[in-house]
Design a protein around this motif. Sequence first.
Motif, PDB file in Angstrom:
ATOM      1  N   GLY A 124       0.780  -1.280   0.254  1.00 27.10           N
ATOM      2  CA  GLY A 124       0.165   0.051  -0.236  1.00 27.10           C
ATOM      3  C   GLY A 124       0.827   1.555  -0.251  1.00 27.10           C
ATOM      4  N   TYR A 125       1.942   1.309   1.267  1.00 25.91           N
ATOM      5  CA  TYR A 125       2.591   1.860   0.957  1.00 25.91           C
ATOM      6  C   TYR A 125       3.380   2.718  -1.055  1.00 25.91           C
ATOM      7  CZ  TYR A 125       7.307   4.753   1.041  1.00 25.91           C
ATOM      8  OH  TYR A 125       8.672   4.982   0.847  1.00 25.91           O
ATOM      9  N   VAL A 126       3.679   1.707  -1.821  1.00 25.33           N
ATOM     10  CA  VAL A 126       4.621   2.098  -2.502  1.00 25.33           C
ATOM     11  C   VAL A 126       3.194   2.666  -3.637  1.00 25.33           C
ATOM     12  CG1 VAL A 126       5.430   0.763  -4.583  1.00 25.33           C
ATOM     13  CG2 VAL A 126       6.281  -0.161  -2.530  1.00 25.33           C
ATOM     14  N   TYR A 131      -7.787  10.055   4.093  1.00 23.58           N
ATOM     15  CA  TYR A 131      -8.550   9.694   4.447  1.00 23.58           C
ATOM     16  C   TYR A 131      -8.814   8.486   4.786  1.00 23.58           C
ATOM     17  CZ  TYR A 131      -8.423  13.871   6.895  1.00 23.58           C
ATOM     18  OH  TYR A 131      -7.995  15.433   8.331  1.00 23.58           O
ATOM     19  N   GLY A 132      -9.282   8.596   3.384  1.00 27.85           N
ATOM     20  CA  GLY A 132     -10.045   7.046   3.233  1.00 27.85           C
ATOM     21  C   GLY A 132      -8.814   6.561   2.791  1.00 27.85           C
ATOM     22  N   LEU A 133      -7.966   6.600   2.118  1.00 33.38           N
ATOM     23  CA  LEU A 133      -7.411   5.550   1.990  1.00 33.38           C
ATOM     24  C   LEU A 133      -6.184   4.757   3.024  1.00 33.38           C
ATOM     25  CD1 LEU A 133      -5.227   6.585  -1.389  1.00 33.38           C
ATOM     26  CD2 LEU A 133      -6.470   5.075  -0.857  1.00 33.38           C
ATOM     27  N   GLY A 134      -5.605   5.788   4.300  1.00 33.86           N
ATOM     28  CA  GLY A 134      -5.509   5.853   5.177  1.00 33.86           C
ATOM     29  C   GLY A 134      -6.211   5.039   6.690  1.00 33.86           C
ATOM     30  N   ALA A 135      -7.659   5.040   6.196  1.00 36.78           N
ATOM     31  CA  ALA A 135      -8.603   3.482   7.060  1.00 36.78           C
ATOM     32  C   ALA A 135      -8.520   2.480   6.072  1.00 36.78           C
ATOM     33  CB  ALA A 135      -9.840   4.569   6.813  1.00 36.78           C
ATOM     34  N   VAL A 136      -8.247   2.292   4.656  1.00 35.62           N
ATOM     35  CA  VAL A 136      -8.218   1.744   3.562  1.00 35.62           C
ATOM     36  C   VAL A 136      -6.722   0.541   4.192  1.00 35.62           C
ATOM     37  CG1 VAL A 136      -8.144   0.578   1.775  1.00 35.62           C
ATOM     38  CG2 VAL A 136      -9.675   2.176   2.025  1.00 35.62           C
ATOM     39  N   TRP A 137      -5.725   1.389   4.373  1.00 37.05           N
ATOM     40  CA  TRP A 137      -4.500   0.759   4.052  1.00 37.05           C
ATOM     41  C   TRP A 137      -3.564   0.498   5.483  1.00 37.05           C
ATOM     42  CZ3 TRP A 137      -2.877   4.002  -1.310  1.00 37.05           C
ATOM     43  CH2 TRP A 137      -2.806   3.587  -1.722  1.00 37.05           C
ATOM     44  N   HIS A 138      -4.853   1.179   6.811  1.00 41.69           N
ATOM     45  CA  HIS A 138      -4.059   0.816   7.947  1.00 41.69           C
ATOM     46  C   HIS A 138      -3.126   2.649   7.968  1.00 41.69           C
ATOM     47  CE1 HIS A 138      -7.549  -2.050   8.858  1.00 41.69           C
ATOM     48  NE2 HIS A 138      -6.325  -2.268   7.721  1.00 41.69           N
ATOM     49  N   ALA A 139      -3.118   2.793   7.432  1.00 36.22           N
ATOM     50  CA  ALA A 139      -1.371   3.926   7.490  1.00 36.22           C
ATOM     51  C   ALA A 139      -1.807   4.777   7.720  1.00 36.22           C
ATOM     52  CB  ALA A 139      -1.085   4.252   5.980  1.00 36.22           C
TER      53      ALA A 139
END
Length: 199
Positions: A13-15, A132-140
Amino acid sequence: MTNGEAGQRRLPGYVIGSIIATGFGTGFIAGNSGGLPDPWPQILRIGAALCAAALIIATFRTRSASTAAPASGPAPAVEPVLARQAMGRGYWIVVAIEAIALFGGLFVINGVLHRSEVAVAWVALIVGLHFYGLGAVWHAPMYHWLATAMTALAVAGFVTYAAGGSAAAVSAVAGVGSGVCLYGAVLWGLLRARRGLAV
């Protein structure tokens, strides 16, 4: 799970997130620096291109280093599964909502309200909120910080316009500022990944 394992498990997810953030950062800076006095547009665009290239190279080098050496074996085995999860249903839901809000809002701003001067502030707002959504989906959690920074810059862009600022000023605040934030977030994640911390 150790810090190193956490960082490694979140790396797909980070990449993907880093590549997206770098691309948007380059677009924000290159596309919104034109209204600044010379020679700043040229300086910022060249600097953005060089930064983008360096960040992408560093991202892939960090990914390779994290998956190459360990003798334990589990990381390479789970890597394809994690990559699919990073681009799974949650990711596409976030992207779909972002696209609808982005283009729907731009239609209203440009075609109905005829306030194209704040279009970049709207783009910064929606792109920021989608993190915000991506942070929740990827737990980041790092993406939540990025979302907050970009949302603040977008609001600052709207306030700049409301206070009588020019389109160039709005673009510099909401556009160029957001690009710098995106680059900063990629660099932050890169440094954490290299230290074996969760990104």
